[in-house]
Scaffold this active site. Structure first.
Site, PDB file in Angstrom:
ATOM      1  N   LYS A 114     -15.163  -2.531   5.510  1.00 13.02           N
ATOM      2  CA  LYS A 114     -14.682  -3.433   4.468  1.00 13.02           C
ATOM      3  C   LYS A 114     -15.720  -4.506   4.153  1.00 13.02           C
ATOM      4  CE  LYS A 114     -12.306  -6.660   7.587  1.00 13.02           C
ATOM      5  NZ  LYS A 114     -11.085  -7.473   7.785  1.00 13.02           N
TER       6      LYS A 114
ATOM      7  N   ASP B 284      -2.458  -6.992  -5.514  1.00 15.50           N
ATOM      8  CA  ASP B 284      -2.878  -5.787  -4.809  1.00 15.50           C
ATOM      9  C   ASP B 284      -3.371  -4.716  -5.768  1.00 15.50           C
ATOM     10  OD1 ASP B 284      -3.028  -5.572  -2.102  1.00 15.50           O
ATOM     11  OD2 ASP B 284      -0.909  -5.159  -1.784  1.00 15.50           O
TER      12      ASP B 284
ATOM     13  N   HIS C 283      -5.047  -0.731  -5.586  1.00 15.63           N
ATOM     14  CA  HIS C 283      -5.409   0.429  -4.777  1.00 15.63           C
ATOM     15  C   HIS C 283      -6.049   1.454  -5.684  1.00 15.63           C
ATOM     16  CE1 HIS C 283      -2.379  -1.531  -2.195  1.00 15.63           C
ATOM     17  NE2 HIS C 283      -3.241  -1.195  -1.263  1.00 15.63           N
TER      18      HIS C 283
ATOM     19  N   CYS D 179       0.794  -1.234   0.000  1.00 15.83           N
ATOM     20  CA  CYS D 179       0.000   0.000   0.000  1.00 15.83           C
ATOM     21  C   CYS D 179       0.829   1.289   0.000  1.00 15.83           C
ATOM     22  CB  CYS D 179      -0.967   0.023   1.180  1.00 15.83           C
ATOM     23  SG  CYS D 179      -1.359  -1.547   1.907  1.00 15.83           S
TER      24      CYS D 179
ATOM     25  N   ARG E 264       6.042 -11.425   5.669  1.00 19.49           N
ATOM     26  CA  ARG E 264       5.478 -11.245   7.003  1.00 19.49           C
ATOM     27  C   ARG E 264       5.970 -12.367   7.905  1.00 19.49           C
ATOM     28  NH1 ARG E 264      -0.798  -9.775   5.320  1.00 19.49           N
ATOM     29  NH2 ARG E 264      -0.261  -8.067   3.895  1.00 19.49           N
TER      30      ARG E 264
ATOM     31  N   HIS F 192      -8.506  -0.395  -0.823  1.00 18.48           N
ATOM     32  CA  HIS F 192      -7.620  -1.549  -0.975  1.00 18.48           C
ATOM     33  C   HIS F 192      -8.460  -2.703  -1.523  1.00 18.48           C
ATOM     34  CE1 HIS F 192      -4.556   0.107   1.978  1.00 18.48           C
ATOM     35  NE2 HIS F 192      -5.637   0.793   2.301  1.00 18.48           N
TER      36      HIS F 192
ATOM     37  N   GLN G 159       0.897 -10.693  -3.311  1.00 19.03           N
ATOM     38  CA  GLN G 159      -0.474 -10.199  -3.263  1.00 19.03           C
ATOM     39  C   GLN G 159      -0.868  -9.611  -4.612  1.00 19.03           C
ATOM     40  OE1 GLN G 159      -0.561  -7.579   0.310  1.00 19.03           O
ATOM     41  NE2 GLN G 159      -2.108  -9.026   1.005  1.00 19.03           N
TER      42      GLN G 159
END
Length: 661
Positions: free
Chosen positions: A489, A406, A408, A357, A386, A535, A404
């Site tokens: 979310k 991902d 945005h 992000c 992680r 996200h 990911q």
């Protein structure tokens, strides 16, 4: 003074009962069928034992085994029986906690003298549990003032710690869930507490009326668990079990577990030569073999294609960044425990990225933005790292390094509703292409504790999410207060081939990062406004999604995803050249093809192709060579098809691949 009480049932009807009547009396008054099925009651919204006296004017619902509440109660009470059996089989056992969980229950215990529980011991404990159930011992609730509870449980070290924490005013939801209100302690005894040797366990309840109402259970495994999840505290033994309302339900669940074991992605990955987890790499880190990498490439290529047509722009970001980025984003304040430690270079600390992000925020911030530029949709297949505890790592489903998908989206407040509806439609359409058609969504709203963003923005964003769900026709539940501190979310679960739910996609609104990084755009009136950031992870992670797909299909990927779509087998040496000619035609048409010559008997080669779960196995012999045809053995079909023209087969493959799942 009235000699009766009036209670209201869920259907709106009322019943008159004698003063002092209980939910058990109400069940009997309604009918013998309900009386025999009743487990607990919900009285004015609170779960109660059937022996709880009903107040005048109460609204009462009788809970039976066919409900989720009833199943939860069965599992809770079975955990209580497990604790009793453990104490009887292993005198001196210290009990910690034993909650119901999805599909079952567990109990954490410390056995005397450092003893451990073996699989053989589980059989002994299970036999003792069945004795307790056969005895049909009633569950009797008792309450103690705090001071008396300390004395009463003085020899129960873990229970005493729970009491002391609550008495000391420590806010611990799990503790309160175990012991009840802060000024009293409740416990349950099987039978009359005055009888010497009667088992008692601290618990808020409620429980089924007696142990005889239980019995459809199975103890499954033993694992280690630190007390309170703290590695500095004692290591306890956690005994897992499953419990159901009927013998049929139990049998069905155990059969599903057998099927789940057969589909375990870690086993299939190695059997099908897709990927592996070498010890030299460390826990949670995999290497992808050619076949697995090929499936992954097809997945990622399809995702890129859909995003390109969906109005997204591709970006890339590095694998690490200076600490200042993570300080500004707040990750070092809120997420540090899940981040890898920094590398010190040139007097600066660099962290491997746990999320993509902030990098996308940097791209947005790289130039001045106008309302005409919005919405901006950025997409990246970005690797993140992680730190997961070794015990939490689980193949591809929970890794330490993963990619990911991902996205945005930066948009105006006015764009939120339309953008969310478009996003949700996009997510569901892509998931359907991979073969999922049963969905359940969860809408998580503003948490009651501190959160960022104006009330009006939260309300608008939440209604935008709700509207998107309503427009999609998707079943969903609302998790009041379950959102993150930075925005509401939607989480989307899918059901796999054996009915398991997997949480995959997430759409998350964020008011926090735009504020932390001071993001702006120039609105149509010339003022500077802050964009809203959305996200969106569709797969969740490529690795986890691959693992879910592998289990969903039990390794038999659909034709469009299969690492090898077609295998051609010549019957004899005289057919080898023709087999290669067929393979070349199929490759030229865009299919992944293998040709296996005649070094082994045909039957063995066919069986090998089936073990490898190849979608199409083509056998070519004399007639095929003469007529330009093939024999088709399609996976899942018992009867081979003869004399199929190669051109016809190519058309079939094209239609199947185009249709995706």
């Amino acid at each position: 003074m009235s000699d009766s009480v009036s209670v209201q049932l869920p259907d709106g009807s009322e019943r008159q009962l004698a003063v002092g009547s209980t939910s058990a009396d109400l069940s009997a008054a309604i009918g013998p069928g309900l009386a025999s099925a009743a487990l607990i009651a919900v009285v004015d919204g609170e779960e109660r034992d059937l022996g709880f006296p009903l107040p005048d004017g109460a609204t009462v619902e009788i809970v039976t085994p066919i409900s989720d509440r009833g199943l939860h109660t069965i599992r809770h009470s079975t955990a209580h029986v497990l604790a009793q059996a453990l104490v009887e089989v292993f005198p001196g056992t210290q009990l910690a906690i034993g909650p119901p969980i999805e599909h079952g229950f567990y109990y954490d215990v410390e056995l005397p003298d450092g003893a451990t529980i073996s699989d053989d011991d589980l059989e002994t404990v299970e036999a003792k549990m069945r004795e307790i159930i056969a005895a049909d011992q009633p569950f009797v609730r008792h309450e103690l003032e705090m001071e008396k509870a300390v004395e009463f449980f003085s020899n129960d070290l873990f229970k005493l710690e729970i009491i002391e924490r609550v008495r000391g005013g420590v806010s611990a939801a799990d503790d309160v869930g175990e012991v009840g209100a802060a000024d009293t302690i409740s416990y349950y005894a099987n039978g009359d507490i005055e009888v010497d040797g009667t088992f008692r366990d601290m618990c808020t309840g409620p429980h089924v009326p007696s142990t005889g109402r239980l019995g459809h259970f199975k103890l499954q495994s033993v694992a280690g668990a630190y007390w309170r999840g703290d590695v500095s505290r004692p290591m306890l033994q956690r005994i897992y079990g499953t419990a159901w309302a009927s013998k049929k339900d139990l049998k069905s669940h155990l059969n599903r577990l057998v099927e789940a074991e057969r589909r375990d992605h870690r086993r299939l990955a190695q059997e099908l030569d897709l990927l592996s987890w070498p010890e030299e790499l460390g826990p949670g880190l995999a290497v992808w073999h050619p076949k697995g990498a090929l499936v992954r490439k097809v997945m990622e290529d399809y995702s890129r294609e859909r995003h390109e047509h969906g109005g997204y722009e591709f970006v890339f970001s590095p694998h690490l960044a200076k600490s200042v980025l993570w300080e500004t984003s707040g990750h070092l304040d809120f997420y540090a425990d899940s981040m890898y430690p920094p590398m010190e270079l040139d007097g600066v600390s660099y962290y491997p990225k746990p999320m993509n992000c902030p990098f996308h925020v940097m791209i947005y911030k790289s130039s001045q933005r106008s309302y005409r530029d919005l919405p901006i949709r950025l997409f990246e297949l970005g690797a993140v790292y992680r730190y997961e505890l070794s015990g939490a790592v689980h193949g591809l489903l929970r890794s330490r390094g993963f990619t990911q998908d991902d996205s945005h989206i930066f948009c105006t407040r006015e764009d939120i509703a339309d953008e969310l509806a478009s996003l949700l439609s996009f997510v569901l359409d892509v998931l359907r292409a991979f073969g999922f058609d049963e969905f359940q969504a969860k809408l998580s709203t503003r948490p009651p504790e501190k959160s960022v963003g104006e009330d009006a923005l939260w309300d608008s964003a939440t209604e935008g999410l709700r509207s998107a769900l309503d427009r999609s026709g998707l079943d969903y539940v609302v998790d009041e207060g379950g959102g993150a501190f930075y925005g509401p979310k939607i989480d989307v679960d899918v059901k796999d081939a054996i009915g398991r739910a997997w949480q995959l996609s997430t759409i998350q609104l964020d008011f926090n990062l735009p504020d932390r990084f001071e993001l702006e755009y120039v609105s149509n009136d010339g003022t500077r406004q802050q964009p809203v950031m959305i996200h969106r992870a569709l797969f969740g992670s490529v690795e986890r999604f691959f693992g879910v797909l592998l289990e969903h299909y039990a390794g038999a990927f659909p034709t469009w995803l299969a690492p090898q779509q077609v295998r051609v087998l010549p019957v004899a040496d005289t057919h080898v050249d023709y087999a290669h000619e067929v393979g070349s035609r199929l490759r030229d048409a865009g299919y992944r093809v293998g040709v296996v010559p005649t070094g082994e008997p045909l039957g063995k080669r066919v069986r090998s192709a089936k073990v490898e779960k190849i979608p199409y196995v083509l056998v070519v012999g004399d007639d095929d060579l003469a007529h330009g045809t093939v024999g088709v053995n399609k996976r899942g079909e018992s009867t081979p098809e003869r004399d199929v023209a190669v051109a016809e087969l190519i058309d079939r493959l094209a239609a199947e691949v185009e249709a995706r799942a």
